[in-house]
Design a protein around this motif. Structure first.
Motif, PDB file in Angstrom:
ATOM      1  N   VAL A  66       0.656   9.035  10.610  1.00 26.49           N
ATOM      2  CA  VAL A  66      -0.584   9.433  10.061  1.00 26.49           C
ATOM      3  C   VAL A  66      -0.506   9.081   8.818  1.00 26.49           C
ATOM      4  O   VAL A  66      -1.298   8.933   7.850  1.00 26.49           O
ATOM      5  N   LEU A  67       0.919   8.333   8.274  1.00 29.57           N
ATOM      6  CA  LEU A  67       0.456   8.296   6.923  1.00 29.57           C
ATOM      7  C   LEU A  67      -0.008   6.887   7.188  1.00 29.57           C
ATOM      8  O   LEU A  67      -0.657   6.219   6.226  1.00 29.57           O
ATOM      9  N   LYS A  68      -0.003   5.884   8.175  1.00 24.19           N
ATOM     10  CA  LYS A  68      -0.111   4.404   8.270  1.00 24.19           C
ATOM     11  C   LYS A  68      -1.529   4.876   8.312  1.00 24.19           C
ATOM     12  O   LYS A  68      -2.524   3.655   7.942  1.00 24.19           O
ATOM     13  N   VAL A  69      -2.416   6.057   9.489  1.00 24.75           N
ATOM     14  CA  VAL A  69      -3.864   6.477   9.083  1.00 24.75           C
ATOM     15  C   VAL A  69      -3.670   6.149   7.927  1.00 24.75           C
ATOM     16  O   VAL A  69      -5.684   5.576   7.921  1.00 24.75           O
ATOM     17  N   ILE A  70      -3.823   6.925   7.286  1.00 26.98           N
ATOM     18  CA  ILE A  70      -4.522   7.163   6.060  1.00 26.98           C
ATOM     19  C   ILE A  70      -4.159   6.317   5.234  1.00 26.98           C
ATOM     20  O   ILE A  70      -5.948   6.030   4.473  1.00 26.98           O
ATOM     21  N   PHE A  71      -3.509   5.224   5.300  1.00 26.06           N
ATOM     22  CA  PHE A  71      -3.404   3.692   4.357  1.00 26.06           C
ATOM     23  C   PHE A  71      -4.516   3.288   5.105  1.00 26.06           C
ATOM     24  O   PHE A  71      -4.868   1.715   3.967  1.00 26.06           O
ATOM     25  N   ASP A  72      -4.033   2.391   5.981  1.00 23.82           N
ATOM     26  CA  ASP A  72      -4.822   1.630   6.232  1.00 23.82           C
ATOM     27  C   ASP A  72      -6.548   2.016   6.082  1.00 23.82           C
ATOM     28  O   ASP A  72      -7.287   0.788   6.093  1.00 23.82           O
ATOM     29  N   ARG A  73      -7.188   2.893   5.959  1.00 19.42           N
ATOM     30  CA  ARG A  73      -8.358   3.575   5.330  1.00 19.42           C
ATOM     31  C   ARG A  73      -8.813   3.576   4.208  1.00 19.42           C
ATOM     32  O   ARG A  73      -9.784   4.597   3.195  1.00 19.42           O
ATOM     33  N   LYS A  92      -3.370  -0.429   0.880  1.00 19.61           N
ATOM     34  CA  LYS A  92      -3.681  -1.030   1.859  1.00 19.61           C
ATOM     35  C   LYS A  92      -2.290  -0.999   2.674  1.00 19.61           C
ATOM     36  O   LYS A  92      -2.109  -1.704   3.902  1.00 19.61           O
ATOM     37  N   GLN A  93      -1.944  -2.184   1.263  1.00 18.92           N
ATOM     38  CA  GLN A  93      -0.273  -2.536   1.194  1.00 18.92           C
ATOM     39  C   GLN A  93       0.689  -2.057   2.263  1.00 18.92           C
ATOM     40  O   GLN A  93       1.503  -2.552   2.958  1.00 18.92           O
ATOM     41  N   TRP A  94       0.556  -0.379   1.929  1.00 17.48           N
ATOM     42  CA  TRP A  94       1.588   0.811   2.765  1.00 17.48           C
ATOM     43  C   TRP A  94       1.584   0.822   4.203  1.00 17.48           C
ATOM     44  O   TRP A  94       2.188   0.644   4.611  1.00 17.48           O
ATOM     45  N   GLY A  95      -0.151   0.732   4.200  1.00 15.50           N
ATOM     46  CA  GLY A  95       0.094   0.697   5.682  1.00 15.50           C
ATOM     47  C   GLY A  95       0.321  -0.511   6.777  1.00 15.50           C
ATOM     48  O   GLY A  95       1.627  -0.605   7.527  1.00 15.50           O
ATOM     49  N   VAL A  96       0.077  -2.276   5.854  1.00 15.12           N
ATOM     50  CA  VAL A  96       0.571  -2.653   6.581  1.00 15.12           C
ATOM     51  C   VAL A  96       2.029  -3.185   6.514  1.00 15.12           C
ATOM     52  O   VAL A  96       2.582  -3.546   7.272  1.00 15.12           O
TER      53      VAL A  96
END
Length: 372
Positions: free
Chosen positions: A325-332, A337-341
């Motif tokens: 869920v955190l990755k979905v939020i970070f990517d948007r 965005k760097q945390w999603g990567v």
């Protein structure tokens, strides 16, 4: 926030991570049941929406899926307890087998060292009081954990009911955090989060079912005692990423060792578990879960360890959906965005250090005093 220097932004992000982990660690007894109830309520949403479409009163539309969940969990507990009762009934035979294995182990130790069987018995008797003290502390800790588990489980239905009942207020609260221009992104993130959690938890339920049937059924056909108990234990421990599978293998081997005086059943159990786990990891589970969000192995293991330290078994179990869920939020979000990567599994085609903008176009000069 956008006008702040980059170093200040990154410092605030790191302080935010520390603050979140601290809050989770301090308030785990309150926060973890709410998070689990939130995830379960998302899984129950299709049943709730089906009831609402068929004009079922809202209170009853919420209670029906909760009762369905209780029936499923009760069936699982009944099946597990029935298998444990079979193990308890076989206890005299297990004690005899354990004595045989201990005697063989004692003879092996005597053959490779200078410790005789009598010296080994004296050593065990000498440390028996310490072992009993440790066992007493463990039992008291287990009693506290068990009482906390009853409170945990007792609050879950209440939390689930309230989350489903007030879901529109929660959604409105989320949208009010963002400007109107960002509402399409928020809506997309909510739908993807719902899909990820639903696919993940339903997939785990399906996984527990088929792994119990495969491991238990194959071991029963081979003639291994307590086959379905081994299958149930391994299936549930396998829900904990990476670490659970190792524990499941160890417990399966120990159960088999106590039920037989030979070693070939242990090798058979480990081989069957390895084959079923290979089938699960590479063919079955990817098709069942079907999530587009990929978390790299490093942060999967790190998340399980941190979750276990914060909230025990529940933290280990919830770590993967929380990270997803955190990755979905970070990517948007442009800011994170760097945390999603960092959390993702999408490896770049080549190292960023090879990009033309990073290549040295002029020699690096040094002060004359530093040259050798």
């Amino acid at each position: 926030m956008n006008s702040l220097p980059l170093t200040v932004k990154r410092s605030i992000e790191l302080l935010g991570i520390v603050l979140i982990i601290s809050i989770l660690s301090i308030g785990k007894d309150i926060i973890m049941p709410i998070i689990l109830a939130f995830f379960i309520s998302i899984v129950l949403l299709p049943v709730y929406r089906f009831n609402k479409r068929h004009k079922v009163p809202e209170a009853l539309a919420i209670v029906v899926p909760i009762l369905l969940l209780i029936v499923i969990l009760g069936s699982i507990i009944w099946f597990f307890s029935s298998q444990v009762s079979l193990l308890v009934a076989d206890f005299p035979k297990i004690r005899s087998n354990v004595n045989i294995h201990l005697k063989s182990l004692s003879n092996w130790i005597s053959s490779i060292s200078s410790y005789s069987t009598k010296e080994q018995v004296d050593f065990i008797n000498k440390n028996a009081n310490d072992l009993l003290g440790i066992a007493g502390k463990t039992a008291s800790g287990a009693a506290v954990t068990l009482s906390g588990l009853f409170v945990f489980v007792g609050l879950l239905p209440i939390y689930i009911y309230l989350i489903l009942f007030y879901k529109d207020i929660l959604l409105r609260f989320i949208f009010m955090w963002f400007a109107v221009d960002y509402h399409p992104r928020v809506k997309e993130a909510i739908y993807e989060t719902e899909s990820i959690i639903k696919n993940y938890l339903v997939g785990l339920l399906i996984q527990v079912t088929y792994m119990t049937i495969l491991v238990g059924g194959i071991l029963m056909l081979i003639g291994i005692k307590h086959a379905f108990l081994i299958g149930v234990i391994f299936a549930f421990l396998n829900l904990i990423p990476y670490i659970g599978a190792l524990l499941g293998n160890v417990i399966g081997a120990l159960l088999t060792l106590t039920s037989s005086t030979e070693l070939w059943p242990v090798v058979t159990v480990l081989g069957v578990i390895a084959a079923v786990q290979f089938l699960d990891n590479n063919i079955l589970m990817p098709r069942i879960v079907g999530s587009k969000v990929k978390i790299n192995a490093f942060f999967s293991i790190l998340g399980v360890i941190i979750g276990g330290n914060i909230a025990g078994v529940s933290g280990m179990f919830l770590s993967m959906p929380i990270i997803a869920v955190l990755k979905v939020i970070f990517d948007r979000t442009d800011m994170f965005k760097q945390w999603g990567v960092l959390l993702g599994d999408e490896r770049p085609a080549r190292s960023p250090m090879t990009f033309p903008v990073f290549r040295k176009k002029v020699p690096v000069t040094t002060k004359p005093g530093l040259q050798k």
